[in-house]
Design an enzyme around this catalytic site. Structure first.
Site, short mmCIF file in Angstrom:
data_model
loop_
_atom_site.label_atom_id
_atom_site.label_comp_id
_atom_site.label_asym_id
_atom_site.label_seq_id
_atom_site.Cartn_x
_atom_site.Cartn_y
_atom_site.Cartn_z
N TYR A 142 0.82 -1.21 0.00
CA TYR A 142 0.00 0.00 0.00
C TYR A 142 0.86 1.26 0.00
CZ TYR A 142 -4.68 -1.93 0.87
OH TYR A 142 -5.89 -2.56 0.76
N LYS A 188 3.35 -15.50 1.31
CA LYS A 188 3.52 -16.15 0.02
C LYS A 188 5.01 -16.42 -0.14
CE LYS A 188 1.84 -17.59 -3.95
NZ LYS A 188 0.92 -18.75 -4.08
N ASP A 220 -2.89 -18.19 -0.59
CA ASP A 220 -3.91 -18.82 -1.45
C ASP A 220 -4.58 -19.97 -0.70
OD1 ASP A 220 -1.44 -20.09 -1.54
OD2 ASP A 220 -1.57 -20.65 -3.66
N ASP A 244 -6.18 -7.28 3.80
CA ASP A 244 -7.33 -6.59 3.21
C ASP A 244 -8.26 -7.62 2.58
OD1 ASP A 244 -8.89 -4.39 2.21
OD2 ASP A 244 -7.98 -4.76 0.25
N ASP A 248 -11.97 -9.40 4.37
CA ASP A 248 -13.29 -9.34 3.71
C ASP A 248 -13.88 -10.74 3.59
OD1 ASP A 248 -13.29 -6.57 3.32
OD2 ASP A 248 -14.04 -6.75 1.26
C1 IPM Z 1 -10.33 -1.56 4.24
C2 IPM Z 1 -10.61 -0.88 2.95
C3 IPM Z 1 -9.48 0.11 2.70
C4 IPM Z 1 -8.20 -0.69 2.54
C5 IPM Z 1 -9.71 1.04 1.50
C6 IPM Z 1 -11.01 1.80 1.64
C7 IPM Z 1 -8.56 1.99 1.31
O1 IPM Z 1 -10.76 -1.79 1.93
O2 IPM Z 1 -10.29 -0.86 5.28
O3 IPM Z 1 -10.17 -2.78 4.23
O4 IPM Z 1 -7.91 -1.20 1.47
O5 IPM Z 1 -7.49 -0.81 3.53
MG MG Z 2 -10.77 -3.79 2.57
#
Ligand code: IPM
Ligand code: MG
Length: 356
Positions: A142, A188, A220, A244, A248
Site C-alpha cells: 500500500y 507467500k 492462497d 485486506d 473481507d
Molecule cells: C479496508 C478498505 C481500505 C483498505 C480502503 C477503503 C482503502 O478496503 O479498510 O479494508 O484497502 O485498507
Molecule cells: Mg478492505
C-alpha cells in the site's frame, strides 16, 4: 471523574446515523463505570472534500493525534468515484492511518449462535467461528516505494522491514495469548522475498511466546481454508494487502457484515470503525445496522481507553439483543422477533446497558 477525549468522524453515507447510536452505547457504558467522554466532531472523506477540498483536513488529523481514540463511521460514495486518487475519500482514511501510525489492524469475525443461518456457508461449518485477523496497516504494498505508472506500465512495491514485521507480530502474539493461543501467519513465501523475511521474523519472535502454537500458511491456501474449515483459525497474522483480502472473506463467514467491528491502533489511541462501508444506497433511511459501530465503540473502550468493563457491557448488550430476536432489516430473515430501525436498535442497546 476520569475523562477521555474522543475524535468523532461520522463520514459519509450511513456514517452519521450509525455513529450516533454508537455514542449512545458508549455513554451508557461510561455512566455505569463512572467515567466521562468529550467528543470533537471532525470531517473526513467525501464530506471533508466537499467542505475543504481535502479528504483529510489538517484539523482532523490534529484532533485525532491529540485524542485518546477516534470513533469513525464510514466514508465514500459514487459521487466521488471519479476524483483523482489523492482526493478520493479512501485517501483520507489511508492518510489518517499513516498519520496516526496505526499499524495494527484487528478484525475479529465472530459467528453469533443466534445468526448461524445468516451465513452463506453451512451452519455446521460456521458455528462457533471466532477468529481475529491481525493485519499490518501502514506498510507493505500500500505504501511501498518505488511506485508509479505511465501510459504503458504501473508498479507498486511490497516491502517490509524487520522492525515492521516484528511489531505487528508482537501484537498478534499478544492477542493470541489472550485468546486460544494459536497463531497462523499468512504469507507467500514460496514466491516472494518479502514473505520469506516475514516468515523468518515471525519464527524468530515465536520463542518469546512459548505458549502460542505457531503455524504458517500460504495466502492462497488460507483463502481456501477460510471457507473449508474456518474454525481451525484463532489469530491470523497478515501483511497489508493479504489482510485486506482475507478480512473481507472472513467477514462473510458470519454472513452479517453489519456486525463486525475493527480497530486500527499504534502506540496510542487508534481508529475504531465498522468493517462495512458507507452504504450510500440506504443512507438516510434509518435502516442501517448500527451494531458493528456500537461494537467498534466497545473496542475503543477496551483498547484505546483500557476500560474493559465498559467494553464488556456493550458486547453483552449486543449479544442479549440478538439472542432476544431484535434485528435490523439486513438480518430480518434470520430469527427476527422484532425488526427495528437504526435508532431503535441503538436505544435498545443503550437501555440494556443501563439496566444491566
Ligand atoms: C479496508 C478498505 C481500505 C483498505 C480502503 C477503503 C482503502 O478496503 O479498510 O479494508 O484497502 O485498507
Ligand atoms: Mg478492505
Amino acid at each position: 471523574m476520569k475523562n477521555y477525549n474522543i475524535t468523532v468522524i461520522e463520514g459519509d453515507g450511513i456514517g452519521p446515523e450509525i455513529v450516533k447510536e454508537a455514542i449512545k452505547a458508549i455513554e451508557a457504558a461510561a455512566a455505569k463505570e463512572g467515567f466521562g467522554l468529550t467528543y470533537d466532531y471532525q470531517l473526513m472523506g467525501g464530506a471533508a472534500y466537499e467542505a475543504s477540498g481535502e479528504p483529510l483536513p489538517a484539523s482532523t488529523l490534529a484532533s485525532a493525534k491529540a485524542a485518546d481514540g477516534v470513533l469513525f463511521g464510514a466514508i465514500g460514495g459514487p459521487q466521488w468515484d471519479n476524483l483523482p486518487r489523492e482526493k478520493r475519500p479512501e485517501s483520507g482514511l489511508l492518510a489518517l492511518r499513516k498519520g496516526l501510525d496505526a499499524f495494527a489492524n484487528l478484525r475479529p469475525t465472530k459467528v453469533y449462535d443466534a445468526l448461524v443461518d445468516a451465513s452463506t456457508l453451512k451452519p455446521e461449518v460456521v458455528k462457533g467461528v471466532d477468529l481475529l485477523v491481525v493485519r499490518e496497516l501502514t506498510g507493505g504494498i500500500y505504501f511501498g516505494e518505488p511506485k508509479g505508472r505511465d501510459e504503458t506500465r504501473g508498479f507498486n512495491t511490497m516491502v517490509y522491514s524487520v522492525e515492521e514485521i516484528e511489531r505487528i507480530a508482537r501484537v498478534a502474539f499478544e492477542a493470541a495469548m489472550k485468546r486460544r493461543k494459536k497463531l497462523c501467519s499468512i504469507d507467500k513465501a514460496n514466491v516472494l522475498d518479502v514473505s520469506q523475511l516475514w516468515r523468518e521474523t515471525v519464527d524468530r519472535i515465536a520463542p518469546e511466546y512459548p505458549e502460542v502454537e505457531v503455524s504458517h500458511m500460504y495466502v492462497d491456501n488460507a483463502a481456501m481454508q477460510l471457507v473449508r474449515n474456518p474454525r481451525q483459525f484463532d489469530v491470523m497474522l497478515t501483511g497489508n494487502l493479504f489482510g485486506d483480502i482475507l478480512s473481507d472473506e472472513a467477514s462473510m463467514i458470519s454472513g452479517s457484515i453489519g456486525l463486525l467491528p475493527s480497530s486500527s491502533g499504534g502506540a496510542k489511541g487508534g481508529i475504531f470503525e465498522p468493517i462495512h462501508g458507507s452504504a450510500p444506497d440506504i443512507a438516510g433511511q434509518g435502516i442501517a445496522n448500527p451494531l458493528a459501530t456500537i461494537l467498534s465503540g466497545a473496542m475503543l473502550l477496551r483498547y484505546a481507553l483500557g476500560e474493559a468493563k465498559a467494553a464488556d457491557r456493550i458486547e453483552a448488550a449486543v449479544e442479549t439483543a440478538l439472542a432476544q430476536g431484535y434485528r435490523t432489516t439486513d438480518l430480518a430473515d434470520f430469527g427476527a422477533k422484532e425488526v427495528c430501525s437504526t435508532q431503535e436498535m441503538g436505544e435498545l442497546i443503550a437501555n440494556l446497558i443501563a439496566k444491566a
